[in-house]
Design an enzyme around this catalytic site. Structure first.
Site, mmCIF file in Angstrom:
data_model
loop_
_atom_site.group_PDB
_atom_site.id
_atom_site.type_symbol
_atom_site.label_atom_id
_atom_site.label_comp_id
_atom_site.label_asym_id
_atom_site.label_seq_id
_atom_site.Cartn_x
_atom_site.Cartn_y
_atom_site.Cartn_z
ATOM 1 N N CYS A 189 6.504 7.811 -2.741
ATOM 2 C CA CYS A 189 5.763 6.941 -3.664
ATOM 3 C C CYS A 189 4.605 6.221 -2.976
ATOM 4 O O CYS A 189 3.591 5.912 -3.612
ATOM 5 C CB CYS A 189 6.700 5.934 -4.336
ATOM 6 S SG CYS A 189 7.621 4.855 -3.229
ATOM 7 N N HIS B 112 9.831 0.189 -3.278
ATOM 8 C CA HIS B 112 9.116 0.783 -4.403
ATOM 9 C C HIS B 112 7.632 0.491 -4.257
ATOM 10 O O HIS B 112 7.236 -0.637 -4.027
ATOM 11 C CB HIS B 112 9.639 0.278 -5.749
ATOM 12 C CG HIS B 112 9.743 -1.207 -5.868
ATOM 13 N ND1 HIS B 112 10.846 -1.908 -5.440
ATOM 14 C CD2 HIS B 112 8.898 -2.138 -6.376
ATOM 15 C CE1 HIS B 112 10.675 -3.197 -5.682
ATOM 16 N NE2 HIS B 112 9.501 -3.366 -6.244
#
Length: 398
Positions: A192, A340
């Site tokens: 990510c 994240h």
């Protein structure tokens, strides 16, 4: 009746009446938002939101499909509803937290196998739990000064993912991690961090030429590769053809176009010391700011800021400033299930920020940066330890 018995009876009556609020069960019952209330909240929000296609319809016509997230992500903490006509609404399960946590005007919500989304939702849960220590409902912000900025990445159709063809040049997995299925012979996910960074680079279509090579050795704790595993990116030799690096891929593109995006993804991943695997990760913000400047020649204005150094108002002002200058923001946090990273590229003027998760558009939408009740932040409104160690990379421009 003697005084002792009278005192016992009075205490019993008070407890039955729900006045002994020191008991967290009674407190939660007073503030809990049940499923019917949550669904009603979602419907009301949809009706009031002109941007959502179902906005003009009656409550009876709005069809919602509850998303079962499982564990602490459901029920007493939050409810997620996909809208039959497209979009979704996330409602908190407790009235001491903001009623609406996130929404989208299109698509659907899906966190399965998407660790950055699941981790962000987990941070909501931790903040909602903190709010449950309070005895006051969420009052919101008296005055909202957030600008309206339409999604910058959407404006150029940028929606990257982590698999094929984006990962065609990432390392090939060599070993089976004990207890997991085999991924041997498959390319590692881009991660990510690399996906978020590459999307911002595509937005700017920069650089045309790489600046500096980069090499590193994978951690010996990585269970998917034989060690030592040295990785090298010849970034200084790269000529990035942004006409071939497309905004999104369906699989029907030419090999030249597929290799163009996979080369960029591999270069970015290596430049941030990616810990490659079926679900790749990186330390993120500090390495992203360094790589953009040193390896890809971005402006020296690129720098990292940390949530804990700002009040809530000042932190959001930093993000708003970037968006107002048409500069997407690299954003990162760390939760229970891992880190994240994603891109913040828009704002709706109501304290919701548009998030591009880097999963090909899945679950993209408008989200609050936190679910904290201002009363939980205390004087100055700092992070309070419940903002998932959030950081951002700002000033990203050629």
């Amino acid at each position: 009746m003697n005084k002792k018995k009278l005192g016992v009876r009075l205490l019993s009556l008070l407890a039955l009446g729900g006045f002994v609020l020191a008991n967290p069960v009674f407190a939660d019952q007073n503030f809990a938002r049940n499923e019917k209330e949550a669904k009603d909240s979602a419907i009301t929000f949809i009706q009031k939101s002109a941007a959502i296609k179902a906005g003009a319809r009656s409550a009876e016509d709005i069809k919602l499909d509850k998303v079962n997230l499982g564990g602490e992500l459901s029920g007493s903490n939050m409810y997620v509803y996909n809208i039959s006509t497209g979009g979704f609404v996330i409602v908190s399960g407790d009235k001491r937290s903001p009623e609406i946590l996130g929404y989208s005007t299109s698509g659907s919500f899906d966190a399965n196998g998407k660790e950055n989304i699941a981790s962000f939702m987990e941070s909501y849960v931790e903040q909602i739990k903190e709010n449950k220590k309070l005895d006051t409902t969420y009052a919101g912000t008296a005055e909202i000064k957030q600008p309206v900025v339409k999604s910058l990445l959407d404006s150029k159709g940028i929606h990257y993912n982590q698999g094929n063809p984006y990962n065609l040049l990432t390392p090939v997995i060599e070993k089976v991690k004990p207890g997991e299925q085999s991924f041997v012979g498959q390319h590692a996910a881009t991660g990510c961090v690399a996906t978020a960074t590459a999307q911002i680079m595509k937005y700017h279509n920069y650089p045309n030429k790489g600046l500096k090579d980069y090499t590193y050795t994978l951690s010996s704790n990585n269970p998917y590769f034989n060690h030592p595993k040295n990785l090298f990116a010849a970034i200084s030799t790269r000529q990035y053809n942004w006409n071939n690096i497309l905004p999104t891929y369906s699989g029907r593109e030419s090999n030249v176009q597929k290799m163009a995006i996979s080369e960029l993804m591999a270069d970015v991943g290596i430049s941030v010391d990616m810990d490659y695997g079926p679900s790749s990760g990186s330390a993120g913000s500090s390495r992203v700011q360094r790589a953009l400047k040193e390896n890809f020649g971005y402006n020296q204005s690129v720098h990292q800021i940390n949530r804990g150094d700002f009040s809530k108002q000042d932190w959001e002002a930093q993000i708003d400033k970037e968006l107002s200058q048409n500069q997407p923001v690299y954003y990162q946090g760390v939760g229970k299930v891992g880190g994240h990273a994603f891109v913040i590229d828009g704002a709706d003027g109501r304290n919701f920020y548009h998030v591009n998760w880097g999963w090909g558009g899945v679950s993209d939408g408008f989200f609050r940066l936190d679910a904290l009740n201002p009363s939980a932040l205390g004087t100055g409104g700092g992070a309070g330890g419940f903002n998932g160690y959030q950081s951002a990379v700002v000033g990203i421009k050629p």
